[in-house]
Every structure is written in structure tokens, then in C-alpha cells.
Scaffold this motif. Structure first.
Motif, PDB file in Angstrom:
ATOM      1  N   ASP A  60       0.836  -1.191   0.000  1.00  0.00           N
ATOM      2  CA  ASP A  60       0.000   0.000   0.000  1.00  0.00           C
ATOM      3  C   ASP A  60       0.879   1.252   0.000  1.00  0.00           C
ATOM      4  O   ASP A  60       1.632   1.472   0.949  1.00  0.00           O
ATOM      5  N   PRO A  61       0.799   2.087  -1.033  1.00  0.00           N
ATOM      6  CA  PRO A  61       1.665   3.285  -1.096  1.00  0.00           C
ATOM      7  C   PRO A  61       1.468   4.223   0.085  1.00  0.00           C
ATOM      8  O   PRO A  61       2.415   4.879   0.522  1.00  0.00           O
ATOM      9  N   ARG A  62       0.252   4.296   0.616  1.00  0.00           N
ATOM     10  CA  ARG A  62       0.013   5.206   1.739  1.00  0.00           C
ATOM     11  C   ARG A  62       0.717   4.713   2.999  1.00  0.00           C
ATOM     12  O   ARG A  62       1.313   5.510   3.741  1.00  0.00           O
ATOM     13  N   VAL A  74       5.283   5.000   6.774  1.00  0.00           N
ATOM     14  CA  VAL A  74       6.408   4.360   7.463  1.00  0.00           C
ATOM     15  C   VAL A  74       7.716   5.060   7.132  1.00  0.00           C
ATOM     16  O   VAL A  74       8.521   5.372   8.026  1.00  0.00           O
ATOM     17  N   LEU A  75       7.942   5.354   5.866  1.00  0.00           N
ATOM     18  CA  LEU A  75       9.188   6.018   5.474  1.00  0.00           C
ATOM     19  C   LEU A  75       9.277   7.420   6.061  1.00  0.00           C
ATOM     20  O   LEU A  75      10.352   7.852   6.504  1.00  0.00           O
ATOM     21  N   GLY A  76       8.165   8.132   6.067  1.00  0.00           N
ATOM     22  CA  GLY A  76       8.176   9.467   6.649  1.00  0.00           C
ATOM     23  C   GLY A  76       8.495   9.427   8.128  1.00  0.00           C
ATOM     24  O   GLY A  76       9.258  10.265   8.643  1.00  0.00           O
ATOM     25  N   LEU A  77       7.937   8.459   8.825  1.00  0.00           N
ATOM     26  CA  LEU A  77       8.214   8.326  10.249  1.00  0.00           C
ATOM     27  C   LEU A  77       9.682   7.986  10.490  1.00  0.00           C
ATOM     28  O   LEU A  77      10.335   8.556  11.374  1.00  0.00           O
ATOM     29  N   LEU A  78      10.224   7.090   9.683  1.00  0.00           N
ATOM     30  CA  LEU A  78      11.627   6.711   9.860  1.00  0.00           C
ATOM     31  C   LEU A  78      12.566   7.870   9.561  1.00  0.00           C
ATOM     32  O   LEU A  78      13.626   8.001  10.190  1.00  0.00           O
ATOM     33  N   GLU A  79      12.202   8.724   8.623  1.00  0.00           N
ATOM     34  CA  GLU A  79      13.018   9.909   8.343  1.00  0.00           C
ATOM     35  C   GLU A  79      13.032  10.852   9.544  1.00  0.00           C
ATOM     36  O   GLU A  79      14.079  11.419   9.896  1.00  0.00           O
ATOM     37  N   ARG A  80      11.887  11.012  10.186  1.00  0.00           N
ATOM     38  CA  ARG A  80      11.829  11.875  11.372  1.00  0.00           C
ATOM     39  C   ARG A  80      12.608  11.251  12.528  1.00  0.00           C
ATOM     40  O   ARG A  80      13.257  11.963  13.300  1.00  0.00           O
ATOM     41  N   VAL A  81      12.538   9.938  12.641  1.00  0.00           N
ATOM     42  CA  VAL A  81      13.332   9.253  13.664  1.00  0.00           C
ATOM     43  C   VAL A  81      14.812   9.508  13.454  1.00  0.00           C
ATOM     44  O   VAL A  81      15.558   9.790  14.403  1.00  0.00           O
ATOM     45  N   VAL A  94       8.035  -0.042  15.407  1.00  0.00           N
ATOM     46  CA  VAL A  94       7.221   1.016  16.017  1.00  0.00           C
ATOM     47  C   VAL A  94       6.302   1.625  14.955  1.00  0.00           C
ATOM     48  O   VAL A  94       5.099   1.803  15.180  1.00  0.00           O
ATOM     49  N   ALA A  95       6.871   1.922  13.798  1.00  0.00           N
ATOM     50  CA  ALA A  95       6.090   2.538  12.721  1.00  0.00           C
ATOM     51  C   ALA A  95       4.967   1.625  12.242  1.00  0.00           C
ATOM     52  O   ALA A  95       3.845   2.079  12.000  1.00  0.00           O
ATOM     53  N   LEU A  96       5.252   0.349  12.105  1.00  0.00           N
ATOM     54  CA  LEU A  96       4.222  -0.592  11.652  1.00  0.00           C
ATOM     55  C   LEU A  96       3.156  -0.794  12.724  1.00  0.00           C
ATOM     56  O   LEU A  96       1.960  -0.894  12.422  1.00  0.00           O
TER      57      LEU A  96
END
Length: 360
Positions: free
Chosen positions: A39-41, A46-53, A88-90
Motif C-alpha cells: 500500500d503506497p500510503r 512508514v518512510l516518513g516516520l523513519l526519516e523523522r526518527v 514502532v512505525a508498523l
């Protein structure tokens, strides 16, 4: 002991767990973990959250002392798959992944993990970590230990901002990590070596991954039932990853495991296939010979090492270890049953498939 899917030579610690390898870079990175986000959303979330992490990790290790800052940044900047923040993100996908507490919760988990690596390298006398000189070899054991303590303190500080339950869970997780390290250090002490080994992995690896998945659900606002399901899944999938790396060290003909095949044998690390082989009462010539060689300890002799590796690859012990890994992967999948169907659950299920298949 492993930590993950790709572990460079010299990275041997059960506290490390899945995720010590090249950094995360989009769908290809997820593929390296056997994770599929269809799912692209969800992938974007997930990627956005990992970038902030990643941004907050670098900020969180800063210190007024330049030496402390440099040493604390050492492993953050060395990369890694960020497996714990990923869980955490998932986990947060089963609630609100944009909740303000999710990113700091992921930072707490990664800081705790990184702190263990500094301490592990001192205990293991490691010279390399993630392809770079280990902190202890670069700055001395004392500095490495103190920097690990500093990262634990930073994790506790951020946990306090998340509330008393976060502090309690992080402290209890840390206690399990310490108990696991002590158990590994002192050995089975008369208990069954296989049961002892599985206990050590659960304490050193499964505990932190379980809390990572729990934090995702908890701070994302998932239901209590879903939070417990995520924590149970995290515990078992962490153990499964470690065990699958044990097998890859034996079965891989290449550097698929991130290390030269048979590194554990050469260093005398008693991983699951070796423990099964030593406990075997098979009387065929190959099994008897394998037990004789393994009983000698670290296999620094090239000829004995090659002989043992060949015997292990054809042994009933390796087959039994594969069956154990598959059982853990299926157990992890079973923990997902209470979670709603959807792309996040399918992503977690894909990790189970990957572990079951990678050592077949």
C-alpha cells in the motif's frame, strides 16, 4: 549472536538483533528485510516516520562535550536497518501513525538498542561494528562503556516525556536485556543448553523488539488487544530472526548472512545447529565425527573448520534447526490473528514468510 538480516563481520551480539546493515532506502530496503508494503500510503507513512526518527536520533545524542557527541554519533551515523523503529512505525499503523508520541517512542527504542552495542563490543572485544572501527577500539573500553550509559540516559529522558508507563516499560525491557547478557556470560549452569540459548535470545533480542512493536501500537492509540498482539509478535519474530541468522552462518555458501560462512564456528559461538548437533545421540559416523570436532571449541584450524562446516550442512541438526525457525515464524504469524486485515498486517506477515523461506 545476530541481530538481524545483514550483519558485517565482527558484529556478534544477541542484543543487536535484526537490523544491523545498510541504511533504509525505500522499497528496496524493505525488500532486504523481507518486508513488503503493497500500500503506497502505508509505505509513505512508514518512510516518513523513519526519516523523522533519523533526524531526532542525531539531535538526541548531541552533548555539550565534543568527545561525547562524536562518540555517541559514531554508531548512529554508521547506519543500520532501524528494525526497531520500523516495528514502532508498523505497530502505529493499527492506530494513528501521526500521533505525536510515535516518533519519540521509536527514538527511545533505537537509543536503547544502540547503547547495548557499545557495551557488547567491549564485552566481545570487537574491533569492527557496521563496517567501521568499534567505539572501544577507537576510544578505549572505558569511553565506550560510558557512552553506552549516556545513550541509556538519553533514552530514559525521552521516555519520561512519554509518561510513566513508557518509563516502566523501557526500564523493564532494559532489565531483561541485562538478565539475558548475564545468562549468556555465565552459561547454562546445569540447565539444558538449547533451552538456555533460546532464553538468552528472547531476553537479549526478543525483549526490545517486543517493546518496539508494543510502543508503536500503544502510542498510536491502538486497542489494548491489538497492542498485546503486536508485543507478542515482536517477541517471537525477534527470536526467529536471530535463529535464522544462526542457520545462514552455516548454510550460506556466500556472505548472505553478512559474514563469512562459518564465522560462529571459528569463534566457538554455540548457535542452535551446533547445540543440536552436540546434543544428538545419532550413532552414524558423520554425526559422531561432528560431535568430536565441535567439542574441541573454537575451530581456528582451517581444515577442521571446513570439515565441521561440511558435516553440519548435511546433518540432521541443521534440519532440526530449520524446523525450529519455521515453528517460530508460524508462532509469530499466529500472534497477528487479533489484528485487522490490511496492508500493515500483511507487511508483518511477510516477515514471517521471509524468515521461513530464507533458510530453507
Amino acid at each position: 549472536m545476530v541481530d538481524g538480516v545483514v550483519i558485517p563481520a565482527g558484529e556478534r551480539s544477541g542484543a543487536t538483533g535484526p537490523g544491523d546493515g545498510p541504511g533504509l532506502e525505500g522499497t528496496g530496503q524493505f525488500g532486504a528485510l523481507g518486508l513488503h508494503l503493497a500500500d503506497p500510503r502505508v509505505e509513505a507513512s512508514v518512510l516518513g516516520l523513519l526519516e523523522r526518527v533519523e533526524t531526532d536520533l542525531r539531535a538526541s545524542v548531541a552533548s555539550a562535550d565534543p568527545l561525547v557527541s562524536e562518540a555517541a554519533r559514531h554508531l548512529v551515523e554508521a547506519g543500520g536497518k532501524r528494525f526497531r523503529p520500523l516495528l514502532v512505525a508498523l505497530g502505529a499503523q493499527f492506530g494513528d501513525p501521526d500521533a505525536a508520541e510515535v516518533v519519540p517512542a521509536a527514538v527511545v527504542m533505537e537509543l536503547t538498542h544502540l547503547a547495548t552495542l557499545y557495551h557488547d563490543d567491549v564485552m566481545d572485544e570487537a574491533v569492527v561494528r557496521r563496517g567501521a572501527p568499534s567505539a572501544n577500539s577507537r576510544w578505549t573500553n572505558s569511553v565506550a562503556i560510558l557512552v553506552g550509559d549516556y545513550l541509556f540516559a538519553r533514552a530514559a529522558d525521552i521516555s519520561a516525556e512519554l509518561g510513566p508507563e513508557a518509563v516502566r516499560l523501557q526500564a523493564r525491557t532494559f532489565a531483561r536485556l541485562v538478565h539475558g547478557q548475564i545468562a549468556e556470560t555465565v552459561g547454562p549452569r546445569g540447565s539444558d543448553p538449547v533451552a538456555h540459548y533460546l532464553h538468552v535470545i528472547a531476553e537479549k533480542t526478543g525483549s526490545l523488539i517486543a517493546t518496539s512493536a508494543r510502543f508503536g501500537g500503544m502510542f498510536g492509540g491502538a486497542s489494548a488487544e491489538h497492542v498485546e498482539a503486536l508485543a507478542g509478535y515482536g517477541e517471537v519474530i525477534g527470536v526467529a530472526f536471530q535463529l535464522s541468522d544462526d542457520l545462514l552462518d552455516i548454510a550460506s555458501e556466500s556472505v548472505q548472512s553478512g559474514k563469512t560462512p562459518g564465522t560462529d564456528l571459528r569463534e566457538g559461538v554455540p548457535t542452535l545447529p551446533v547445540l543440536y548437533a552436540l546434543a544428538s545421540d545419532d550413532s552414524d559416523a558423520a554425526s559422531v565425527r561432528l560431535r568430536e570436532i565441535l567439542a574441541t571449541g573454537p575451530l581456528v584450524d582451517d581444515a577442521l573448520h571446513a570439515e565441521a562446516l561440511g558435516l553440519l550442512r548435511e546433518s540432521p541438526a541443521l534440519k532440526r534447526a530449520r524446523e525450529t525457525v519455521r515453528s517460530y515464524a508460524e508462532d509469530a504469524r499466529a500472534h497477528l490473528a487479533p489484528l485487522p486485515e490490511g496492508p500493515a498486517r500483511r507487511a508483518l506477515e511477510s516477515l514471517c514468510d521471509y524468515i521461513a523461506d530464507r533458510t530453507s
